[in-house]
Each structure stands twice: as C-alpha cells, then as structure tokens.
Design a protein around this motif. Structure first.
Motif, PDB file in Angstrom:
ATOM      1  N   GLY A 144      -1.222  -4.116   9.555  1.00 16.30           N
ATOM      2  CA  GLY A 144       0.137  -3.776   9.167  1.00 16.30           C
ATOM      3  C   GLY A 144       0.105  -2.920   7.925  1.00 16.30           C
ATOM      4  N   TYR A 145       1.216  -2.827   7.229  1.00 13.27           N
ATOM      5  CA  TYR A 145       1.282  -2.046   6.008  1.00 13.27           C
ATOM      6  C   TYR A 145       0.803  -2.878   4.828  1.00 13.27           C
ATOM      7  CZ  TYR A 145       3.831   1.500   8.576  1.00 13.27           C
ATOM      8  OH  TYR A 145       4.178   2.467   9.486  1.00 13.27           O
ATOM      9  N   GLY A 146      -0.447  -2.646   4.430  1.00 10.76           N
ATOM     10  CA  GLY A 146      -1.005  -3.343   3.284  1.00 10.76           C
ATOM     11  C   GLY A 146      -1.696  -4.644   3.614  1.00 10.76           C
ATOM     12  N   VAL A 147      -1.700  -5.062   4.864  1.00  9.75           N
ATOM     13  CA  VAL A 147      -2.297  -6.345   5.250  1.00  9.75           C
ATOM     14  C   VAL A 147      -3.014  -6.209   6.582  1.00  9.75           C
ATOM     15  CG1 VAL A 147      -0.196  -7.139   6.419  1.00  9.75           C
ATOM     16  CG2 VAL A 147      -1.827  -8.815   5.559  1.00  9.75           C
ATOM     17  N   GLU A 193       2.886  -0.098  21.133  1.00  8.82           N
ATOM     18  CA  GLU A 193       2.739   0.008  19.680  1.00  8.82           C
ATOM     19  C   GLU A 193       2.004  -1.200  19.112  1.00  8.82           C
ATOM     20  OE1 GLU A 193       3.379   1.680  15.742  1.00  8.82           O
ATOM     21  OE2 GLU A 193       2.931   2.339  17.782  1.00  8.82           O
ATOM     22  N   GLN A 194       2.261  -2.372  19.639  1.00  9.53           N
ATOM     23  CA  GLN A 194       1.518  -3.541  19.207  1.00  9.53           C
ATOM     24  C   GLN A 194       0.035  -3.382  19.515  1.00  9.53           C
ATOM     25  OE1 GLN A 194       3.199  -7.207  20.668  1.00  9.53           O
ATOM     26  NE2 GLN A 194       5.266  -6.597  20.118  1.00  9.53           N
ATOM     27  N   ASN A 195      -0.277  -2.900  20.702  1.00  4.87           N
ATOM     28  CA  ASN A 195      -1.673  -2.685  21.071  1.00  4.87           C
ATOM     29  C   ASN A 195      -2.326  -1.635  20.180  1.00  4.87           C
ATOM     30  OD1 ASN A 195      -2.023  -4.526  23.272  1.00  4.87           O
ATOM     31  ND2 ASN A 195      -0.789  -3.186  24.559  1.00  4.87           N
ATOM     32  N   ARG A 196      -1.559  -0.617  19.753  1.00 10.64           N
ATOM     33  CA  ARG A 196      -2.102   0.421  18.874  1.00 10.64           C
ATOM     34  C   ARG A 196      -2.544  -0.160  17.535  1.00 10.64           C
ATOM     35  NH1 ARG A 196      -0.753   3.972  14.689  1.00 10.64           N
ATOM     36  NH2 ARG A 196       1.283   2.997  14.356  1.00 10.64           N
ATOM     37  N   CYS A 197      -1.834  -1.187  17.080  1.00  9.94           N
ATOM     38  CA  CYS A 197      -2.108  -1.764  15.766  1.00  9.94           C
ATOM     39  C   CYS A 197      -3.061  -2.954  15.820  1.00  9.94           C
ATOM     40  CB  CYS A 197      -0.792  -2.190  15.116  1.00  9.94           C
ATOM     41  SG  CYS A 197       0.386  -0.835  14.872  1.00  9.94           S
ATOM     42  N   ALA A 198      -3.563  -3.290  17.004  1.00  8.33           N
ATOM     43  CA  ALA A 198      -4.478  -4.420  17.178  1.00  8.33           C
ATOM     44  C   ALA A 198      -5.863  -3.899  17.555  1.00  8.33           C
ATOM     45  CB  ALA A 198      -3.955  -5.358  18.255  1.00  8.33           C
ATOM     46  N   PHE A 199      -6.871  -4.294  16.775  1.00 10.32           N
ATOM     47  CA  PHE A 199      -8.228  -3.773  16.954  1.00 10.32           C
ATOM     48  C   PHE A 199      -9.211  -4.913  17.241  1.00 10.32           C
ATOM     49  CE2 PHE A 199      -5.927  -0.847  14.263  1.00 10.32           C
ATOM     50  CZ  PHE A 199      -6.268   0.406  14.758  1.00 10.32           C
ATOM     51  N   VAL A 200      -9.883  -4.809  18.374  1.00  9.39           N
ATOM     52  CA  VAL A 200     -10.946  -5.754  18.701  1.00  9.39           C
ATOM     53  C   VAL A 200     -12.233  -5.277  18.044  1.00  9.39           C
ATOM     54  CG1 VAL A 200     -12.336  -6.778  20.541  1.00  9.39           C
ATOM     55  CG2 VAL A 200      -9.886  -6.378  20.895  1.00  9.39           C
ATOM     56  N   SER A 224       0.839  -1.178   0.000  1.00 12.55           N
ATOM     57  CA  SER A 224       0.000   0.000   0.000  1.00 12.55           C
ATOM     58  C   SER A 224       0.872   1.225   0.000  1.00 12.55           C
ATOM     59  CB  SER A 224      -0.920   0.027   1.229  1.00 12.55           C
ATOM     60  OG  SER A 224      -0.270   0.582   2.336  1.00 12.55           O
ATOM     61  N   SER A 225       0.277   2.336  -0.398  1.00 16.49           N
ATOM     62  CA  SER A 225       1.044   3.569  -0.508  1.00 16.49           C
ATOM     63  C   SER A 225       1.390   4.148   0.841  1.00 16.49           C
ATOM     64  CB  SER A 225       0.222   4.600  -1.304  1.00 16.49           C
ATOM     65  OG  SER A 225      -1.008   4.850  -0.659  1.00 16.49           O
ATOM     66  N   THR A 226       0.864   3.564   1.922  1.00 11.30           N
ATOM     67  CA  THR A 226       1.112   4.112   3.247  1.00 11.30           C
ATOM     68  C   THR A 226       2.341   3.543   3.920  1.00 11.30           C
ATOM     69  OG1 THR A 226      -0.332   2.432   4.179  1.00 11.30           O
ATOM     70  CG2 THR A 226      -1.334   4.544   3.637  1.00 11.30           C
ATOM     71  N   SER A 227       3.030   2.600   3.285  1.00 14.30           N
ATOM     72  CA  SER A 227       4.177   1.991   3.950  1.00 14.30           C
ATOM     73  C   SER A 227       5.283   3.007   4.143  1.00 14.30           C
ATOM     74  CB  SER A 227       4.687   0.791   3.141  1.00 14.30           C
ATOM     75  OG  SER A 227       4.990   1.163   1.835  1.00 14.30           O
ATOM     76  N   ALA A 228       5.773   3.112   5.374  1.00 21.00           N
ATOM     77  CA  ALA A 228       6.766   4.114   5.719  1.00 21.00           C
ATOM     78  C   ALA A 228       8.163   3.530   5.677  1.00 21.00           C
ATOM     79  CB  ALA A 228       6.488   4.663   7.122  1.00 21.00           C
ATOM     80  N   CYS A 269       2.454  -0.030  12.193  1.00 21.86           N
ATOM     81  CA  CYS A 269       1.328   0.050  11.271  1.00 21.86           C
ATOM     82  C   CYS A 269       1.167   1.515  10.879  1.00 21.86           C
ATOM     83  CB  CYS A 269       0.051  -0.499  11.908  1.00 21.86           C
ATOM     84  SG  CYS A 269      -0.512   0.366  13.388  1.00 21.86           S
ATOM     85  N   PRO A 270       0.384   1.808   9.845  1.00 23.97           N
ATOM     86  CA  PRO A 270       0.226   3.190   9.403  1.00 23.97           C
ATOM     87  C   PRO A 270      -0.401   4.078  10.473  1.00 23.97           C
ATOM     88  CG  PRO A 270      -0.574   1.635   7.746  1.00 23.97           C
ATOM     89  CD  PRO A 270      -0.331   0.845   8.991  1.00 23.97           C
ATOM     90  N   THR A 271      -0.406   5.366  10.196  1.00 24.21           N
ATOM     91  CA  THR A 271      -1.085   6.306  11.082  1.00 24.21           C
ATOM     92  C   THR A 271      -2.581   6.025  11.064  1.00 24.21           C
ATOM     93  OG1 THR A 271      -1.451   7.936   9.335  1.00 24.21           O
ATOM     94  CG2 THR A 271       0.632   8.088  10.564  1.00 24.21           C
ATOM     95  N   GLU A 272      -3.278   6.561  12.053  1.00 24.59           N
ATOM     96  CA  GLU A 272      -4.713   6.350  12.133  1.00 24.59           C
ATOM     97  C   GLU A 272      -5.421   6.841  10.878  1.00 24.59           C
ATOM     98  OE1 GLU A 272      -2.789   7.209  14.552  1.00 24.59           O
ATOM     99  OE2 GLU A 272      -3.225   5.777  16.152  1.00 24.59           O
TER     100      GLU A 272
END
Length: 453
Positions: free
Chosen positions: A167-170, A129-136, A26-30, A58-61
């Motif tokens: 993640g980035y693109g997935v 950071e892991q918790n930020r990228c994990a969504f219930v 994805s275009s958001t990969s940093a 993972c990307p920004t919100e």
C-alpha cells in the motif's frame, strides 16, 4: 440487523484493497487514494460504490521500486524488503532472526542472510487492482552470514505462498517460512518438526531513528511462541510508558516488550534492548534473547513494532528460544465508528485474513473467496484510552488496538487484535506441527486499513 451488516461488509470487501489504499507514510501517496467511499452504516447492504475498485490501491511500479520496507515478523525477525515490480524481483535481508538456516540445527540462523528472487502477482483476488498490489515472493536464493548458500525453495507452498500486499507507505502479509526441528540438548529442549509456509510480516517505508520521539504511553498486544515448549503460544496486552531515553515503565510493575533501555542497532535503522521479558514461561537455559523495535511512521502516527528474537546455542548450553511480535499504539480514546471499514494482513493461523468492522460488530473474512468466518464484538467505553475489549461469538475474550486514525479524515491506519480462542478454523494444516494437533489459541493478527472508512 446483523445480517444486513454482514452482507454490506462482504460487499465492501470486493471493492477494497488488501493493504491501505488510504494510508500515508511515504512521498508516493496519491491524492486519488483518499477518496471517501462511504461511512459506517451509510454503506448499507450495497456496500461502497463500485467505481472505487478502479482507484489506485498502491503506488506505481516505479514508486514501489523506490521504497524499502523495514519491519518485523511473528517469527521474531527484523526484515528489510525491497520489491521491484518493473523487473518483477525482490531482495530480502534478515537483520535479526532466531530461525535456523537448516532443519535439525539451531545455529547459524537467518540473521545476516540476503536472498533475491522473482515476484509474481496474485491472480485470485476480487479485482485486477488488488492483484496488481499483491506480490508472491517466489523461492529465493542468496548467501547466509557464514558464507553458505541459502534458499527458500524447501518451505515454499504454492497453495499458501509468502505474499506481500503493498500500500502507500506499508507492506504486509507473509515472508518466506522455514522448516524448524531440533533433537534437543542433553535430552532436553527438543523442537518438534514444523514447516511454516510463511511468517506474518508488517513493514514500513518511513521509519524514525530518533529514540526521543518514542516518549509517551502506549497500549500493546503481544504474541510469543516457544518452539522448545512444543510451540506453546501466549498472547497478552500491555500498557507501557517510555521516556525520551527509551526507558520503559508500566503500571503492571514491569514492561512486557523490553527489559532494558533501547539503543540504536548496528545492523540497521531500528533499536535493540537486552534481557527482554518472557510471557510463555517455558524452561530456559542461560540467556541471549533480545528485543528489537522498528519505530515506524505511518499515516501521521508513530507505530512501534517490537519483536522478541529468541536465542539458542548448543555450544554454550544456552536456550531462550521464545520469539514473537508486538504492536504498540499511542494511548488515546477511540470512539465507536472510528474503525469502520476493512483491514487485511496475515495472522497467527498462518493465513491471510480480512477483518471487517462496523461499529461494535466485527467479522473475519477470507480475502480471495469473501467467505465469512469468525465474528466478534467490540466494546467502546466512554474513556477507553485506545484499548478496546473484544469478545468472539463463542465467548472468548480479547483486546484490540488501533493507530493512525483521525476523526476528521477519511484515511485509516493499523488495527491489531488478540483473542483467547480459535478463530477462522484454526492454524493452516500445512503450517502445523507434523503429526500433531497444533493449538490455535490465542489468535493474533495485524491488519492495515483497506477502505470504506
């Protein structure tokens, strides 16, 4: 030696994300996400540098909110998922599904249903950071294809909730589960009561709608489940070749993923085919099942994700309810060390599991606790063409495939594993058949690369 590797890999897990921090698509990969932490044995006992834990995983919100992840689930479903971390909400649509809207029935299914709900972050993972990228995915509400209301409140288990790791693109993990049960047709094809906490899912931000790009030879791992055969599960490997029109051939004589030519689906950016092969072998009555394929682009690789969507309709005395998922990876040699690192996703045990690999040694680990579970070894023949032999510590055999890796790059891809045995303590009790011991063989999982490559 094995003890040192195990301690090193467990240390790495503390500093890796739950879905690929290094992946493209994805275009958001940093660029900050592609920094190398360590390589193979150089990680040593101490693991990767602790500074890696503060890198974006993972990307920004705002960037996450711009993506829609299209993919497949182990339930035989094609799903479109959008997460908005700004409003902390999600929208999920089932484009294909064999899962009934209501327990005790088989029609209508969730196909065409759309729900919305709130997301919350996990709080039990090793880093913020892991918790930020994990969504219930909290219980959602919406409308089914027949206009009726549909909600996932009844299947929600706060102790094992549907969770998506971005993640980035997935995006991978679990989508809302369901309670499935049916008394049968004419005394046959009964389905025992079973409440699934979630269904394993893998989705992508970038998908290819040009069928000609599929042309080539692929290895695949396939996992199917047949509810009317007491939820009997079968897993197998396949090697298939597709031409530019989507026709499939196999040296085994017939293809396992599709029995017909792929064609564009009318419901979205994926492909469908009729008369998909069956691998479980249970009784059927008539036909109606079909195969569906999301042709994803991830980390520069083409990744076909195929689901078999079962079908049942009492009104027409039709039952072909075998459903499942397969991942395909382009055939090509994989050298030992290429897969070194961690992968995380959901598996056929209806659990979230990390897979840690270093050379020929592999281990399954529980992500929140970093507790080591089953172990396995991988064999890398000099010319393996991307299909690796695997054996667990109990002697059970299987296979692994991978895609999206580059020998000259620190970024990683996807990994799938199939073992003809029980791993990690077996199926989660809350997702087992009510009142029965549920077979946990075979074991199947797909994980996204999580770092330390």
């Amino acid at each position: 030696m094995q003890t040192a590797i195990s301690r090193g890999l467990l240390s790495v897990l503390v500093s890796i994300p739950l879905v690929s921090a290094c992946s493209g698509g994805s275009s958001t990969s940093a660029s900050t996400s592609g920094a190398s932490q360590c390589s193979g044995a150089s990680c040593g006992i101490q693991g990767a540098p602790t500074s890696a834990a503060i890198q974006p995983l993972c990307p920004t919100e705002a960037s996450i909110a711009q993506n829609t992840y299209l993919g497949g689930a182990g339930s035989g479903e094609i799903v479109s998922l959008k997460i908005d971390p700004t409003s902390m909400s999600y929208t999920l649509k089932w484009l294909e599904s064999p899962i009934p809207l209501t327990a005790g029935q088989v029609t209508p299914t969730r196909a065409g249903a759309t729900i919305t709900g709130a997301v919350t972050h996990r709080t039990d993972l090793p880093s913020a950071e892991q918790n930020r990228c994990a969504f219930v995915l909290q219980p959602g509400n919406g409308t089914a294809s027949d206009g009726s209301a549909y909600a996932t409140t009844g299947s929600f288990n706060a102790s094992n909730p549907p969770t998506i790791f971005v993640g980035y693109g997935v995006a991978g993990g679990g989508i809302p589960g369901a309670e499935v049960q049916y008394p049968g047709i004419l005394g046959l094809f009964s389905v025992p009561d079973r409440k699934f906490d979630f269904y394993p899912f893998i989705g992508f931000a970038d998908v290819d709608t040009n069928l000609a790009d599929l042309k080539g030879t692929y290895n695949g791992l396939v996992y199917h489940l047949q509810p009317s055969d007491n939820y009997r599960a079968v897993g197998t490997n396949t090697t298939e070749t597709f031409d530019a029109s989507g026709n499939c051939t196999s040296s085994a004589g017939s293809c396992t993923t599709t029995g017909g030519t792929w064609a564009a689906a009318s419901a979205g950016s994926y492909f469908t085919s009729s008369n998909p092969p069956r691998i479980v072998g249970g009784a059927t009555l008539g036909s109606g099942a079909h195969a569906n394929m999301v042709l994803a682009r991830f980390n520069g690789a083409l990744v076909p994700i195929v689901v078999r969507t079962g079908y049942a309709n009492p009104g027409t005395l039709t039952v072909d309810d075998e459903s499942g998922i397969a991942m395909l990876a382009a055939a090509g040699n994989i050298a030992s060390g290429t897969l070194d690192g961690g992968f995380v996703g959901a598996d056929s045990n209806f659990k979230y599991t990390a897979t840690l690999i270093q050379g020929t040694s592999g281990k399954f680990v529980d992500p929140p606790t970093s507790t080591a579970e089953s172990t396995f070894t991988l064999d890398y023949p000099s010319s393996n063409q991307g299909l690796l032999s695997v054996q667990d510590s109990a002697g059970n055999a299987g296979f692994a495939i991978a895609t999206g890796f580059s020998p000259s790059s620190t970024v990683g891809g996807l990994f799938a594993i199939l073992l003809q045995g029980t791993e990690n303590g077996g199926i989660a009790a809350s997702s087992s058949i009510v009142g029965q011991t549920t077979s946990s063989t075979p074991y199947f999982g797909i994980g996204a690369f999580a770092g330390a490559h």
